[in-house]
Design a protein around this motif. Structure first.
Motif, mmCIF file in Angstrom:
data_model
loop_
_atom_site.group_PDB
_atom_site.id
_atom_site.type_symbol
_atom_site.label_atom_id
_atom_site.label_comp_id
_atom_site.label_asym_id
_atom_site.label_seq_id
_atom_site.Cartn_x
_atom_site.Cartn_y
_atom_site.Cartn_z
ATOM 1 N N MET A 176 0.845 -1.197 0.000
ATOM 2 C CA MET A 176 0.000 0.000 0.000
ATOM 3 C C MET A 176 0.881 1.249 0.000
ATOM 4 O O MET A 176 1.802 1.384 0.796
ATOM 5 C CB MET A 176 -0.908 0.005 1.240
ATOM 6 N N ARG A 177 0.593 2.155 -0.932
ATOM 7 C CA ARG A 177 1.386 3.379 -1.032
ATOM 8 C C ARG A 177 1.071 4.323 0.126
ATOM 9 O O ARG A 177 -0.090 4.438 0.528
ATOM 10 C CB ARG A 177 1.107 4.072 -2.362
ATOM 11 N N PRO A 178 2.090 5.000 0.678
ATOM 12 C CA PRO A 178 1.833 5.898 1.811
ATOM 13 C C PRO A 178 0.963 7.086 1.417
ATOM 14 O O PRO A 178 1.243 7.783 0.436
ATOM 15 C CB PRO A 178 3.231 6.345 2.253
ATOM 16 N N VAL A 179 -0.098 7.285 2.192
ATOM 17 C CA VAL A 179 -1.041 8.379 1.966
ATOM 18 C C VAL A 179 -0.883 9.389 3.093
ATOM 19 O O VAL A 179 -1.000 9.038 4.273
ATOM 20 C CB VAL A 179 -2.494 7.860 1.930
ATOM 21 N N VAL A 180 -0.627 10.646 2.735
ATOM 22 C CA VAL A 180 -0.519 11.721 3.714
ATOM 23 C C VAL A 180 -1.709 12.656 3.540
ATOM 24 O O VAL A 180 -1.983 13.120 2.428
ATOM 25 C CB VAL A 180 0.803 12.502 3.556
ATOM 26 N N ALA A 181 -2.412 12.918 4.628
ATOM 27 C CA ALA A 181 -3.535 13.850 4.600
ATOM 28 C C ALA A 181 -3.048 15.245 4.971
ATOM 29 O O ALA A 181 -2.351 15.417 5.978
ATOM 30 C CB ALA A 181 -4.623 13.402 5.567
ATOM 31 N N LEU A 182 -3.393 16.228 4.158
ATOM 32 C CA LEU A 182 -3.070 17.623 4.421
ATOM 33 C C LEU A 182 -4.352 18.336 4.828
ATOM 34 O O LEU A 182 -5.358 18.268 4.118
ATOM 35 C CB LEU A 182 -2.482 18.290 3.172
ATOM 36 N N VAL A 183 -4.313 19.014 5.973
ATOM 37 C CA VAL A 183 -5.504 19.692 6.485
ATOM 38 C C VAL A 183 -5.209 21.188 6.598
ATOM 39 O O VAL A 183 -4.630 21.645 7.590
ATOM 40 C CB VAL A 183 -5.927 19.129 7.855
ATOM 41 N N PRO A 184 -5.570 21.992 5.583
ATOM 42 C CA PRO A 184 -5.385 23.439 5.694
ATOM 43 C C PRO A 184 -6.337 23.994 6.758
ATOM 44 O O PRO A 184 -7.550 23.841 6.642
ATOM 45 C CB PRO A 184 -5.755 23.961 4.298
ATOM 46 N N ALA A 185 -5.783 24.623 7.786
ATOM 47 C CA ALA A 185 -6.608 25.115 8.899
ATOM 48 C C ALA A 185 -6.146 26.501 9.331
ATOM 49 O O ALA A 185 -6.202 26.847 10.511
ATOM 50 C CB ALA A 185 -6.540 24.135 10.075
ATOM 51 N N ALA A 186 -5.686 27.292 8.357
ATOM 52 C CA ALA A 186 -5.170 28.617 8.686
ATOM 53 C C ALA A 186 -6.147 29.734 8.349
ATOM 54 O O ALA A 186 -5.860 30.904 8.581
ATOM 55 C CB ALA A 186 -3.843 28.856 7.952
ATOM 56 N N GLY A 187 -7.317 29.382 7.797
ATOM 57 C CA GLY A 187 -8.286 30.399 7.400
ATOM 58 C C GLY A 187 -8.939 31.082 8.592
ATOM 59 O O GLY A 187 -9.098 30.491 9.665
ATOM 60 N N ARG A 188 -9.349 32.323 8.384
ATOM 61 C CA ARG A 188 -9.959 33.111 9.459
ATOM 62 C C ARG A 188 -11.451 32.887 9.590
ATOM 63 O O ARG A 188 -12.026 33.139 10.649
ATOM 64 C CB ARG A 188 -9.673 34.600 9.235
ATOM 65 N N GLY A 189 -12.099 32.431 8.527
ATOM 66 C CA GLY A 189 -13.512 32.112 8.620
ATOM 67 C C GLY A 189 -14.396 33.299 8.944
ATOM 68 O O GLY A 189 -15.257 33.225 9.830
ATOM 69 N N VAL A 190 -14.219 34.388 8.216
ATOM 70 C CA VAL A 190 -14.970 35.619 8.488
ATOM 71 C C VAL A 190 -16.465 35.387 8.382
ATOM 72 O O VAL A 190 -17.257 35.901 9.187
ATOM 73 C CB VAL A 190 -14.527 36.730 7.512
ATOM 74 N N ARG A 191 -16.903 34.575 7.405
ATOM 75 C CA ARG A 191 -18.340 34.371 7.189
ATOM 76 C C ARG A 191 -19.007 33.637 8.346
ATOM 77 O O ARG A 191 -20.224 33.705 8.517
ATOM 78 C CB ARG A 191 -18.569 33.600 5.883
ATOM 79 N N LEU A 192 -18.222 32.928 9.142
ATOM 80 C CA LEU A 192 -18.807 32.206 10.269
ATOM 81 C C LEU A 192 -19.171 33.143 11.415
ATOM 82 O O LEU A 192 -19.982 32.805 12.279
ATOM 83 C CB LEU A 192 -17.833 31.123 10.754
ATOM 84 N N GLY A 193 -18.557 34.322 11.424
ATOM 85 C CA GLY A 193 -18.897 35.308 12.444
ATOM 86 C C GLY A 193 -18.391 34.989 13.825
ATOM 87 O O GLY A 193 -18.954 35.450 14.827
ATOM 88 N N GLU A 194 -17.316 34.196 13.919
ATOM 89 C CA GLU A 194 -16.737 33.833 15.213
ATOM 90 C C GLU A 194 -15.397 34.548 15.390
ATOM 91 O O GLU A 194 -14.664 34.750 14.420
ATOM 92 C CB GLU A 194 -16.533 32.319 15.308
ATOM 93 N N PRO A 195 -15.034 34.912 16.626
ATOM 94 C CA PRO A 195 -13.735 35.567 16.845
ATOM 95 C C PRO A 195 -12.557 34.616 16.685
ATOM 96 O O PRO A 195 -11.426 35.040 16.449
ATOM 97 C CB PRO A 195 -13.845 36.074 18.293
ATOM 98 N N THR A 196 -12.819 33.324 16.823
ATOM 99 C CA THR A 196 -11.778 32.296 16.708
ATOM 100 C C THR A 196 -11.623 31.874 15.252
ATOM 101 O O THR A 196 -12.616 31.790 14.529
ATOM 102 C CB THR A 196 -12.171 31.066 17.554
ATOM 103 N N PRO A 197 -10.396 31.603 14.760
ATOM 104 C CA PRO A 197 -10.238 31.041 13.416
ATOM 105 C C PRO A 197 -11.136 29.821 13.236
ATOM 106 O O PRO A 197 -11.296 29.008 14.149
ATOM 107 C CB PRO A 197 -8.756 30.669 13.367
ATOM 108 N N LYS A 198 -11.727 29.704 12.058
ATOM 109 C CA LYS A 198 -12.812 28.741 11.844
ATOM 110 C C LYS A 198 -12.473 27.325 12.279
ATOM 111 O O LYS A 198 -13.297 26.648 12.906
ATOM 112 C CB LYS A 198 -13.214 28.750 10.367
ATOM 113 N N ALA A 199 -11.295 26.842 11.946
ATOM 114 C CA ALA A 199 -10.954 25.458 12.250
ATOM 115 C C ALA A 199 -10.923 25.166 13.746
ATOM 116 O O ALA A 199 -10.999 24.007 14.156
ATOM 117 C CB ALA A 199 -9.600 25.106 11.641
ATOM 118 N N PHE A 200 -10.847 26.232 14.560
ATOM 119 C CA PHE A 200 -10.761 26.048 16.006
ATOM 120 C C PHE A 200 -12.087 26.344 16.711
ATOM 121 O O PHE A 200 -12.169 26.296 17.930
ATOM 122 C CB PHE A 200 -9.636 26.910 16.573
#
Length: 253
Positions: free
Chosen positions: A1-25
């Protein structure tokens, strides 16, 4: 089985969510989205390593939050035992493409990449395994897709309708999006922009295959999305540790 690496971009600010915390958090059911997303990746039994890309000021907090994810061992979806999955936290960039590039650079040994939005926190592990299986079977690029149920119209700058595409040929694309590693590296070697990773690959002339998506893999972008995600978890929706009881009933309401 070939090694699979998952990349999770979580640096967005998430302005549309209306939260003070970055969206991923932002928490869903008491757990930050990024933790739910990473737990789902590990529970799929299909990834060998996870790289989470966060703002510089949140590296320490993210490392602490994800420090126990490697303990999620046990039975995989494909049967047998699943070894511990290392989780690495690296610094992202101003744009999503910058963050994906940082993730690629942190995992140069990968044979395949899965790029997964942290905001798709309820993505079922079965969907993740389905995308990875297509890669292992030899596909170069794979995305989960759902039929479009609404009528879609194109409009001009004045808001005047200019056309109505046949929705039979339209699909809403989700994540994780899977790619052969050398292909994604080539796609990100350019300065082009796109709304998703598959868009960059398409410009190289490579065919992108689809697999059936899942309604639970929706992106938590607005306050309404957050309320829906909270309701699904409260009603027994997807949690990597316990499976998916009650999901069909919750979605139907």
């Amino acid at each position: 089985m070939r090694p699979v690496v998952a990349l999770v971009p979580a640096a967005g600010r998430g302005v549309r969510l209306g939260e003070p915390t970055p969206k991923a958090f932002v928490a869903v059911g008491g757990t930050p989205m990024v933790r739910l997303a990473v737990d789902g990746l590990i529970a799929s039994g299909a990834v060998h390593r996870v790289v989470v890309v966060v703002p510089a000021e949140l590296v320490e907090a993210a490392s602490a939050l994800l420090s126990t994810t490697t303990s999620l061992t046990g039975g995989s979806l494909t049967g047998g035992s699943m070894p511990p999955v290392p989780v690495q936290v690296v610094v992202g960039g101003a744009e999503r493409t910058d963050s994906v590039r940082a993730g690629i650079a942190a995992a140069p040994d990968a044979a395949c990449y899965l790029v997964h939005d942290a905001a798709r926190a309820l993505t079922p592990p079965e969907l993740i395994a389905r995308v990875a299986a297509e890669l292992q079977a030899g596909s170069q690029a794979v995305v989960p897709a759902l039929p479009v149920v609404d009528t879609v119209k194109s409009v001009d700058d004045a808001g005047i309708v200019t056309g109505t595409p046949d929705r039979a040929h339209l699909r809403a694309i989700q994540t994780p999006q899977g790619f052969a590693a050398d292909l994604l590296r080539r796609a990100y070697a350019t300065d082009d922009g796109a709304t998703d990773d598959a868009g960059l690959v398409e410009r190289l002339g490579v065919a992108v295959h689809t697999v059936p998506g899942d309604p639970l893999a929706f992106k938590i972008t607005t306050p309404l999305d957050l309320r829906l995600a909270e309701a699904l978890l409260a009603d027994g929706g997807r949690s990597p540790a316990v499976g998916r009881p009650g999901v069909e009933q919750a979605v139907a309401r």
